[in-house]
Design an enzyme around this catalytic site. Structure first.
Site, PDB file in Angstrom:
ATOM      1  NE  ARG A   1       9.053  27.837  23.831  1.00 56.05           N
ATOM      2  CZ  ARG A   1       9.072  28.858  22.999  1.00 56.05           C
ATOM      3  NH1 ARG A   1       9.327  28.658  21.720  1.00 56.05           N
ATOM      4  NH2 ARG A   1       8.853  30.071  23.399  1.00 56.05           N
TER       5      ARG A   1
ATOM      6  CB  THR B   1      18.061  24.961  24.688  1.00 54.21           C
ATOM      7  OG1 THR B   1      16.963  24.311  25.351  1.00 54.21           O
ATOM      8  CG2 THR B   1      19.286  24.900  25.598  1.00 54.21           C
TER       9      THR B   1
ATOM     10  CG  ASP C   1       3.917  31.663  28.439  1.00 53.25           C
ATOM     11  OD1 ASP C   1       3.000  30.843  28.657  1.00 53.25           O
ATOM     12  OD2 ASP C   1       5.116  31.379  28.570  1.00 53.25           O
TER      13      ASP C   1
ATOM     14  CG  ASP D   1       3.051  32.495  31.981  1.00 47.14           C
ATOM     15  OD1 ASP D   1       3.040  31.490  32.704  1.00 47.14           O
ATOM     16  OD2 ASP D   1       4.095  33.087  31.644  1.00 47.14           O
TER      17      ASP D   1
HETATM   18  C1  PRP Z   1       4.261  26.516  25.082  1.00 47.16           C
HETATM   19  C2  PRP Z   1       3.133  26.019  24.205  1.00 47.16           C
HETATM   20  C3  PRP Z   1       3.772  24.869  23.478  1.00 47.16           C
HETATM   21  C4  PRP Z   1       5.199  25.349  23.300  1.00 47.16           C
HETATM   22  C5  PRP Z   1       5.353  25.826  21.885  1.00 47.16           C
HETATM   23  O1  PRP Z   1       4.412  25.710  26.189  1.00 47.16           O
HETATM   24  O2  PRP Z   1       2.001  25.658  24.933  1.00 47.16           O
HETATM   25  O3  PRP Z   1       3.744  23.650  24.184  1.00 47.16           O
HETATM   26  O4  PRP Z   1       5.380  26.448  24.208  1.00 47.16           O
HETATM   27  O5  PRP Z   1       6.646  26.168  21.638  1.00 47.16           O
HETATM   28  P1  PRP Z   1       7.559  25.366  20.614  1.00 47.16           P
HETATM   29  O6  PRP Z   1       6.747  25.170  19.380  1.00 47.16           O
HETATM   30  O7  PRP Z   1       8.731  26.291  20.403  1.00 47.16           O
HETATM   31  O8  PRP Z   1       7.962  24.080  21.250  1.00 47.16           O
HETATM   32  P2  PRP Z   1       5.483  26.033  27.335  1.00 47.16           P
HETATM   33  O9  PRP Z   1       6.778  25.383  27.021  1.00 47.16           O
HETATM   34  O10 PRP Z   1       5.512  27.516  27.581  1.00 47.16           O
HETATM   35  O11 PRP Z   1       4.917  25.248  28.570  1.00 47.16           O
HETATM   36  P3  PRP Z   1       3.562  25.492  29.403  1.00 47.16           P
HETATM   37  O12 PRP Z   1       2.410  25.108  28.510  1.00 47.16           O
HETATM   38  O13 PRP Z   1       3.733  24.547  30.533  1.00 47.16           O
HETATM   39  O14 PRP Z   1       3.504  26.923  29.824  1.00 47.16           O
HETATM   40  N1  URA Z   2       4.682  29.416  23.588  1.00 53.79           N
HETATM   41  C1  URA Z   2       3.747  30.356  23.881  1.00 53.79           C
HETATM   42  O1  URA Z   2       2.940  30.171  24.807  1.00 53.79           O
HETATM   43  N2  URA Z   2       3.719  31.474  23.148  1.00 53.79           N
HETATM   44  C2  URA Z   2       4.577  31.705  22.131  1.00 53.79           C
HETATM   45  O2  URA Z   2       4.491  32.759  21.492  1.00 53.79           O
HETATM   46  C3  URA Z   2       5.545  30.723  21.856  1.00 53.79           C
HETATM   47  C4  URA Z   2       5.573  29.583  22.586  1.00 53.79           C
END
Ligand code: PRP
Ligand code: URA
Length: 208
Positions: free
Chosen positions: A103, A107, A199, A202
């Site tokens: 994400r 945005t 997150d 993380d």
């Molecule tokens: C997180 C999560 C989803 C997304 C959800 O990933 O694992 O993929 O956010 O958010 P959304 O419904 O608003 O799209 P992130 O973008 O943090 O990436 P990562 O798994 O690489 O940390």
């Molecule tokens: N992605 C995450 O990992 N946590 C949230 O709360 C939203 C998006």
């Protein structure tokens, strides 16, 4: 299609540990894996079985088996990886595809960076894996990419869903059923699920 929420006392108990900010990486990973197994059982409630005859140590009998070659698990990177071992415990012979999305922090739109599927993906039912459904942008994008490759049957498995994400998936992909262990209250101004668990990526990978 109505979302399915796994409501069981033990699931609530495990979720309580996941949500706690004091919970460390090891326990967090173990619980995500375990919840992914439960979600997989639920998502495959409608799986077709075929009968075959086997010998038990006692006698011949007719048993029912699922054809694992009809399924694929697809984690959305990164955080979805944490669910793979859990679903493989349940169905070890399913194939695995990967979709890389993150994400954009400003945005909140998903940015694509990887897509690799088994060759016969169009012939398989896909269980799409991501612990978090927040705005739903990532899930909608991943489902759209899968459909472009000819996949016709998709289920989305997540640990926590926000109402906004559920609505987004339902609006864009009404044929895709969502399976989760909790539907939380809302998103905050930064797009995080409230109360959520922070997150997921993380916490799973120990980044940040
Ligand atoms: C997180 C999560 C989803 C997304 C959800 O990933 O694992 O993929 O956010 O958010 P959304 O419904 O608003 O799209 P992130 O973008 O943090 O990436 P990562 O798994 O690489 O940390
Ligand atoms: N992605 C995450 O990992 N946590 C949230 O709360 C939203 C998006």
């Amino acid at each position: 299609m109505q979302e399915i929420v796994l409501t069981l006392p033990l699931v609530d108990h495990k979720l309580a540990i996941l949500r706690n900010k004091e919970t460390g990486t090891k326990e967090f990973r173990e619980i995500v894996k375990e919840l992914a197994s439960f979600l997989c059982y639920e998502a495959l409630r409608d799986a077709k079985t075929s009968e075959m005859e086997i010998d038990t140590p006692i006698c011949k009998t007719t048993v029912k088996m699922i054809d694992e070659n009809k399924y694929a698990f697809v984690p959305i990177l990164r955080a979805g990886i944490s669910m793979v071992d859990g679903v493989l415990n349940v169905m070890p012979n399913a194939k695995i595809g990967h979709i890389g999305l993150y994400r954009d922090e400003e945005t909140l739109n998903p940015v694509e960076y990887y897509f690799r599927m088994p060759k016969d993906i169009a012939l398989r039912e896909v269980l799409l894996l991501d612990p978090m459904l927040a705005t739903g942008g990532s899930a909608v994008n991943a489902i759209t990419q899968l459909k472009k490759r000819g996949v016709t049957k998709i289920k989305f498995l997540c640990i926590i869903a926000a109402p906004e994400g559920i609505e987004n998936v339902k609006r864009n992909h009404p044929d895709v059923q969502i399976f989760c262990t909790a539907v939380d209250e809302k998103l905050n101004e930064k797009g995080y699920i409230v109360p959520g668990l922070g997150d997921a990526g993380d916490r799973i990978f120990g980044t940040r």
